[in-house]
Write a protein that holds these residues in place. Structure first.
Motif, PDB file in Angstrom:
ATOM      1  N   GLN A 160       0.784  -1.135  -0.156  1.00 60.25           N
ATOM      2  CA  GLN A 160      -0.155   0.131   0.061  1.00 60.25           C
ATOM      3  C   GLN A 160       0.738   1.333  -0.071  1.00 60.25           C
ATOM      4  OE1 GLN A 160      -2.619  -0.386   3.400  1.00 60.25           O
ATOM      5  NE2 GLN A 160      -4.306  -1.125   2.189  1.00 60.25           N
ATOM      6  N   GLN A 161       0.255   2.420  -0.537  1.00 59.98           N
ATOM      7  CA  GLN A 161       1.129   3.708  -0.467  1.00 59.98           C
ATOM      8  C   GLN A 161       0.146   4.585   0.143  1.00 59.98           C
ATOM      9  OE1 GLN A 161       1.410   4.879  -4.814  1.00 59.98           O
ATOM     10  NE2 GLN A 161       3.468   4.107  -4.752  1.00 59.98           N
ATOM     11  N   LEU A 162       0.636   5.648   0.874  1.00 65.31           N
ATOM     12  CA  LEU A 162       0.005   6.603   1.501  1.00 65.31           C
ATOM     13  C   LEU A 162      -0.124   7.805   0.402  1.00 65.31           C
ATOM     14  CD1 LEU A 162       2.142   6.704   4.793  1.00 65.31           C
ATOM     15  CD2 LEU A 162      -0.264   5.534   4.318  1.00 65.31           C
ATOM     16  N   GLN A 163      -1.270   8.438   0.526  1.00 66.05           N
ATOM     17  CA  GLN A 163      -1.858   9.493  -0.434  1.00 66.05           C
ATOM     18  C   GLN A 163      -2.489  10.483   0.244  1.00 66.05           C
ATOM     19  OE1 GLN A 163      -1.534   9.096  -4.220  1.00 66.05           O
ATOM     20  NE2 GLN A 163      -2.612  11.155  -4.452  1.00 66.05           N
ATOM     21  N   LEU A 164      -1.997  11.998  -0.084  1.00 65.37           N
ATOM     22  CA  LEU A 164      -2.857  12.784   0.476  1.00 65.37           C
ATOM     23  C   LEU A 164      -4.250  12.987   0.039  1.00 65.37           C
ATOM     24  CD1 LEU A 164      -0.760  16.167   0.732  1.00 65.37           C
ATOM     25  CD2 LEU A 164      -1.367  14.914   2.609  1.00 65.37           C
ATOM     26  N   THR A 165      -5.445  13.252   0.662  1.00 63.88           N
ATOM     27  CA  THR A 165      -6.703  13.477   0.211  1.00 63.88           C
ATOM     28  C   THR A 165      -6.600  14.952  -0.093  1.00 63.88           C
ATOM     29  OG1 THR A 165      -7.471  13.850   2.551  1.00 63.88           O
ATOM     30  CG2 THR A 165      -7.685  11.558   1.880  1.00 63.88           C
ATOM     31  N   ASP A 166      -7.790  15.532  -0.499  1.00 65.73           N
ATOM     32  CA  ASP A 166      -8.107  16.899  -1.052  1.00 65.73           C
ATOM     33  C   ASP A 166      -8.059  17.538   0.392  1.00 65.73           C
ATOM     34  OD1 ASP A 166      -7.957  16.384  -3.607  1.00 65.73           O
ATOM     35  OD2 ASP A 166     -10.147  16.461  -3.766  1.00 65.73           O
ATOM     36  N   ALA A 167      -8.665  17.030   1.623  1.00 66.70           N
ATOM     37  CA  ALA A 167      -8.739  17.819   2.831  1.00 66.70           C
ATOM     38  C   ALA A 167      -7.377  17.707   3.442  1.00 66.70           C
ATOM     39  CB  ALA A 167      -9.660  16.828   3.724  1.00 66.70           C
ATOM     40  N   GLY A 168      -6.653  16.585   3.200  1.00 64.55           N
ATOM     41  CA  GLY A 168      -5.306  16.618   3.789  1.00 64.55           C
ATOM     42  C   GLY A 168      -4.370  17.528   2.957  1.00 64.55           C
ATOM     43  N   ARG A 169      -4.520  17.898   1.667  1.00 66.27           N
ATOM     44  CA  ARG A 169      -3.810  18.843   1.079  1.00 66.27           C
ATOM     45  C   ARG A 169      -4.032  20.124   1.488  1.00 66.27           C
ATOM     46  NH1 ARG A 169      -4.637  16.884  -3.275  1.00 66.27           N
ATOM     47  NH2 ARG A 169      -2.998  15.719  -3.707  1.00 66.27           N
ATOM     48  N   ALA A 170      -5.528  20.289   1.761  1.00 61.19           N
ATOM     49  CA  ALA A 170      -5.820  21.971   2.453  1.00 61.19           C
ATOM     50  C   ALA A 170      -5.535  22.025   3.533  1.00 61.19           C
ATOM     51  CB  ALA A 170      -7.397  21.765   2.295  1.00 61.19           C
ATOM     52  N   GLN A 171      -5.480  20.966   4.596  1.00 65.52           N
ATOM     53  CA  GLN A 171      -5.172  21.253   6.027  1.00 65.52           C
ATOM     54  C   GLN A 171      -3.533  21.622   6.071  1.00 65.52           C
ATOM     55  OE1 GLN A 171      -7.464  19.703   8.768  1.00 65.52           O
ATOM     56  NE2 GLN A 171      -5.782  20.622  10.118  1.00 65.52           N
ATOM     57  N   PHE A 172      -2.858  20.962   5.236  1.00 66.64           N
ATOM     58  CA  PHE A 172      -1.245  21.084   5.134  1.00 66.64           C
ATOM     59  C   PHE A 172      -1.060  22.404   4.800  1.00 66.64           C
ATOM     60  CE2 PHE A 172       2.459  21.398   2.467  1.00 66.64           C
ATOM     61  CZ  PHE A 172       3.393  21.428   3.525  1.00 66.64           C
ATOM     62  N   LEU A 173      -1.682  22.819   3.461  1.00 68.89           N
ATOM     63  CA  LEU A 173      -1.365  24.172   3.071  1.00 68.89           C
ATOM     64  C   LEU A 173      -1.762  25.388   4.046  1.00 68.89           C
ATOM     65  CD1 LEU A 173      -2.191  23.526  -0.823  1.00 68.89           C
ATOM     66  CD2 LEU A 173      -0.030  24.177   0.179  1.00 68.89           C
ATOM     67  N   ALA A 174      -2.894  25.033   4.678  1.00 68.43           N
ATOM     68  CA  ALA A 174      -3.307  26.118   5.626  1.00 68.43           C
ATOM     69  C   ALA A 174      -2.555  26.074   6.801  1.00 68.43           C
ATOM     70  CB  ALA A 174      -4.803  25.657   6.222  1.00 68.43           C
ATOM     71  N   GLU A 175      -2.066  25.063   7.409  1.00 72.49           N
ATOM     72  CA  GLU A 175      -1.047  25.034   8.204  1.00 72.49           C
ATOM     73  C   GLU A 175       0.311  25.522   8.057  1.00 72.49           C
ATOM     74  OE1 GLU A 175       0.493  24.098  12.313  1.00 72.49           O
ATOM     75  OE2 GLU A 175      -1.682  24.468  11.413  1.00 72.49           O
ATOM     76  N   GLN A 176       0.664  25.297   6.986  1.00 73.08           N
ATOM     77  CA  GLN A 176       1.974  25.675   6.309  1.00 73.08           C
ATOM     78  C   GLN A 176       1.889  27.178   6.307  1.00 73.08           C
ATOM     79  OE1 GLN A 176       2.958  25.609   2.018  1.00 73.08           O
ATOM     80  NE2 GLN A 176       4.938  24.754   2.696  1.00 73.08           N
ATOM     81  N   GLN A 177       0.896  28.017   5.723  1.00 70.53           N
ATOM     82  CA  GLN A 177       0.867  29.337   5.643  1.00 70.53           C
ATOM     83  C   GLN A 177       0.627  29.849   7.066  1.00 70.53           C
ATOM     84  OE1 GLN A 177      -2.960  30.753   3.768  1.00 70.53           O
ATOM     85  NE2 GLN A 177      -2.252  32.480   3.385  1.00 70.53           N
ATOM     86  N   ARG A 178       0.165  29.324   8.012  1.00 75.72           N
ATOM     87  CA  ARG A 178       0.306  29.546   9.429  1.00 75.72           C
ATOM     88  C   ARG A 178       1.600  29.682   9.978  1.00 75.72           C
ATOM     89  NH1 ARG A 178       0.621  28.351  14.390  1.00 75.72           N
ATOM     90  NH2 ARG A 178       1.013  26.172  13.725  1.00 75.72           N
ATOM     91  N   ARG A 179       2.201  28.783   9.737  1.00 71.35           N
ATOM     92  CA  ARG A 179       3.482  28.595  10.300  1.00 71.35           C
ATOM     93  C   ARG A 179       4.537  29.454   9.534  1.00 71.35           C
ATOM     94  NH1 ARG A 179       5.171  22.754  12.179  1.00 71.35           N
ATOM     95  NH2 ARG A 179       3.169  21.812  13.087  1.00 71.35           N
ATOM     96  N   VAL A 180       4.370  29.793   8.432  1.00 71.96           N
ATOM     97  CA  VAL A 180       5.212  30.903   7.735  1.00 71.96           C
ATOM     98  C   VAL A 180       4.798  32.173   8.180  1.00 71.96           C
ATOM     99  CG1 VAL A 180       5.658  31.992   5.688  1.00 71.96           C
ATOM    100  CG2 VAL A 180       5.709  29.494   5.640  1.00 71.96           C
ATOM    101  N   ALA A 181       3.462  32.495   8.436  1.00 66.86           N
ATOM    102  CA  ALA A 181       3.192  33.626   8.863  1.00 66.86           C
ATOM    103  C   ALA A 181       3.702  34.098  10.250  1.00 66.86           C
ATOM    104  CB  ALA A 181       1.672  33.916   9.107  1.00 66.86           C
TER     105      ALA A 181
END
Length: 140
Positions: A85-106
Motif C-alpha cells: 500500500q501507498q499513502l496518499q494525501l486526500t484533498d482535505a489533507g492537502r488543504a489542511q497541510f497548506l493552511a498549516e504551512q501558511q500559518r507557520r510561515v506567517a
C-alpha cells in the motif's frame, strides 16, 4: 553569543510557536512532517516514508492511522506491487497541510516584518547556506 546556543534557542522557539494550539496549530509536528513529505513527493509506502524521515515504523504507523481516521490520508494499493500500500494525501489533507504551512510561515515572517529588507534577505541567504551544509553532512 555561541552559534550552537542561538540555534538551540531558535529551534526551541520555532517548535513552541509552530506547535502551539493556542496559536492555531491544527497539526502536530509529526503529522505536519508526514503531510509535507507526501505533498512534496507524492504517494509513497509507509516504510519508505519512515526511512526518509528517520522515524520508527511503529510510531509512523500510529500517526498514519490517526491521519487516515481524520480523512487527511488514504491508503491505496501500490500500482507497482499490488500486495503493498501507498499513502496518499486526500484533498482535505492537502488543504489542511497548506493552511498549516501558511500559518507557520506567517508566525516567522510576522516576527521579522519590522526588520529591514536587507537583513531579512541576508538571513534567508545564510539559512539557505546552513541548510545546504547540514544536508551534505546528513547525506555523508
Amino acid at each position: 553569543m555561541q552559534l550552537s546556543e542561538e540555534l538551540t534557542r531558535l529551534f526551541t522557539l520555532l517548535w513552541r510557536i509552530t506547535n502551539d494550539q493556542r496559536r492555531g496549530a491544527t497539526l502536530a509536528r509529526l503529522e505536519y512532517l508526514i503531510l509535507a513529505r507526501l505533498y512534496r513527493e507524492g504517494a509513497m509506502r509507509a516504510g519508505d516514508l519512515a526511512h526518509i524521515e528517520g522515524l520508527d515504523p511503529s510510531t509512523l504507523s500510529r500517526r498514519v492511522a490517526a491521519l487516515v481516521d481524520r480523512e487527511l490520508l488514504l491508503r491505496e494499493t501500490d500500482p507497482d506491487d499490488r500486495r503493498a500500500q501507498q499513502l496518499q494525501l486526500t484533498d482535505a489533507g492537502r488543504a489542511q497541510f497548506l493552511a498549516e504551512q501558511q500559518r507557520r510561515v506567517a508566525q516567522v515572517t510576522d516576527a521579522v516584518a519590522h526588520w529591514p529588507a536587507t537583513d531579512r534577505t541576508m538571513l534567508a541567504h545564510l539559512l539557505h547556506d546552513l541548510n545546504d551544509s547540514l544536508q551534505k553532512k546528513a547525506a555523508s
